[in-house]
Design an enzyme around this catalytic site. Structure first.
Site, PDB file in Angstrom:
ATOM      1  N   HIS A 337       0.836  -1.203   0.000  1.00  0.00           N
ATOM      2  CA  HIS A 337       0.000   0.000   0.000  1.00  0.00           C
ATOM      3  C   HIS A 337       0.870   1.252   0.000  1.00  0.00           C
ATOM      4  O   HIS A 337       0.591   2.216  -0.727  1.00  0.00           O
ATOM      5  CB  HIS A 337      -0.946  -0.003   1.208  1.00  0.00           C
ATOM      6  CG  HIS A 337      -2.086   0.950   1.069  1.00  0.00           C
ATOM      7  ND1 HIS A 337      -2.141   2.142   1.752  1.00  0.00           N
ATOM      8  CD2 HIS A 337      -3.206   0.897   0.302  1.00  0.00           C
ATOM      9  CE1 HIS A 337      -3.260   2.776   1.413  1.00  0.00           C
ATOM     10  NE2 HIS A 337      -3.912   2.047   0.541  1.00  0.00           N
ATOM     11  N   CYS A 338       1.935   1.242   0.777  1.00  0.00           N
ATOM     12  CA  CYS A 338       2.839   2.391   0.828  1.00  0.00           C
ATOM     13  C   CYS A 338       3.487   2.684  -0.533  1.00  0.00           C
ATOM     14  O   CYS A 338       3.801   3.833  -0.836  1.00  0.00           O
ATOM     15  CB  CYS A 338       3.965   2.131   1.822  1.00  0.00           C
ATOM     16  SG  CYS A 338       3.441   1.802   3.504  1.00  0.00           S
ATOM     17  N   LEU A 339       3.678   1.645  -1.322  1.00  0.00           N
ATOM     18  CA  LEU A 339       4.375   1.785  -2.597  1.00  0.00           C
ATOM     19  C   LEU A 339       3.489   2.287  -3.738  1.00  0.00           C
ATOM     20  O   LEU A 339       3.998   2.624  -4.805  1.00  0.00           O
ATOM     21  CB  LEU A 339       4.973   0.434  -2.999  1.00  0.00           C
ATOM     22  CG  LEU A 339       6.163  -0.051  -2.157  1.00  0.00           C
ATOM     23  CD1 LEU A 339       6.390  -1.540  -2.364  1.00  0.00           C
ATOM     24  CD2 LEU A 339       7.429   0.734  -2.493  1.00  0.00           C
TER      25      LEU A 339
END
Length: 347
Positions: A337-339
């Site tokens: 998700h962060c990426l």
């Protein structure tokens, strides 16, 4: 005063709404994965392979050499390259959820806009970040979208949306002195509602141990639909995350949505602690990405992986849950998700 996106009829859709694309910034910063960056590319490429099965993948790269390097890894992983588009937008780092564009849709007209929040690498922790900070505006210029500049610091991983006017966030992150110390909680809520086109902000206090973002919500609580959340819990009372996450759970139980409803709450276990070089890493099953076809879940070679995936599958029956080993990727202190950052589809 320029009208706000909300005044103009724009809103930020929930992640479970249909996407046109997922945006990524190709990983290249050795310092984010010390002595390990080469190890992440097979898993990262597998992630892209699943995303590309149901939507475009738009990747920021620095130059032709990085494009060729990325293409080679993606082709080796069997990615459908007809679904991949590269953009020559140099970045400092790979965390596109936080530095990428916040895409807005218009409620009545078939058009998009972008919010370009200020970005300071989680309170100035990892300079330089000047290239990352301008990514949303570069993408807006490419497509001719209107770009809004609120003038305050905000990261995509710090906010979660239910698609019905509600934002979830954390005081640990957004009220941290290293973001917008000149703003009160009420002023930050106003910015969130004005620029994301929402009506309500709900707050939990804490983030998980090891999270260098100061408590991003995408590691702890995720909306499954308009009135249901998945939240991580730590059953082991000896674990340092136990009390933190129980506190968040009690806060969620007391919340009310705009329609007065309580949240439906699904509890998701944390993985076993992931330690690298004596450092507790922010491993969480909640850092999954919802795509048009799949929910792509980070796994951690833990006995809890299968149970977590079953819970997430039951919460998302309309999509197929896929687990990808994130043990190498989480050394960078973030996961799928962060990426990534979604671009909604105009319906």
């Amino acid at each position: 005063m320029q009208p706000t996106p909300k005044q103009l009829g724009y809103y930020f859709p929930a992640e479970f709404a249909p996407h046109e694309a997922i945006w990524l910034s190709w990983p290249h910063k050795e310092a984010s994965w010390p002595d390990k960056i080469q190890a992440i590319f097979p898993y990262y490429s597998q992630f892209v392979k699943y995303v590309a099965q149901s939507e475009k993948v738009r990747i920021n790269v620095a130059d032709e050499a990085m494009k060729a390097f990325a293409s080679n890894h993606l082709q080796q992983a069997g990615v459908d390259m007809s679904q991949v588009e590269f953009f020559f937008h140099p970045t400092n780092d790979a965390w596109c959820r936080d530095h990428g564009p916040a895409f807005l849709l218009h409620k009545t007209e078939k058009k998009k806009a972008i919010v370009d929040w200020g970005y300071n690498a989680w309170g100035g922790k990892y300079p330089p970040y000047d290239l990352d900070d301008v990514i949303p505006t570069l993408i807006g210029k490419h497509y001719g979208y209107e770009v809004f500049h609120p003038g305050i610091v905000m990261e995509g991983g710090s906010v979660e949306f239910n698609g019905a006017g509600t934002i979830l966030t954390s005081t640990a992150c957004l009220l941290n002195e290293n973001r917008n110390p000149h703003l009160s909680q009420a002023q930050i809520e106003q910015y969130l509602c004005d620029y994301y086109g929402q009506d309500q902000v709900l707050w939990v206090d804490e983030g998980i141990v090891g999270d260098d973002t100061d408590g991003h919500i995408d590691d702890t609580v995720r909306f499954v639909n308009a009135d249901t959340v998945i939240t991580v819990i730590e059953p082991n009372k000896q674990d340092e995350n136990h009390d933190i996450l129980q506190h968040n759970l009690r806060q969620l139980q007391q919340m009310r949505l705009l329609n007065g409803k309580q949240l439906n709450i699904i509890e998701l276990p944390m993985p076993d602690a992931v330690i690298w070089e004596d450092q507790r890493l922010p491993a969480s099953y909640a850092n999954y990405l919802i795509t048009n076809k799949y929910v792509i879940v980070p796994t951690f070679r833990s006995a809890k992986d299968d149970v977590a995936m079953q819970i997430i599958q039951q919460a998302h029956p309309e999509r197929e849950v896929v687990g990808i080993d994130s043990t190498e990727i989480i050394w960078g202190l973030g996961s799928f998700h962060c990426l990534s950052q979604q671009e909604p589809l105009i319906m």
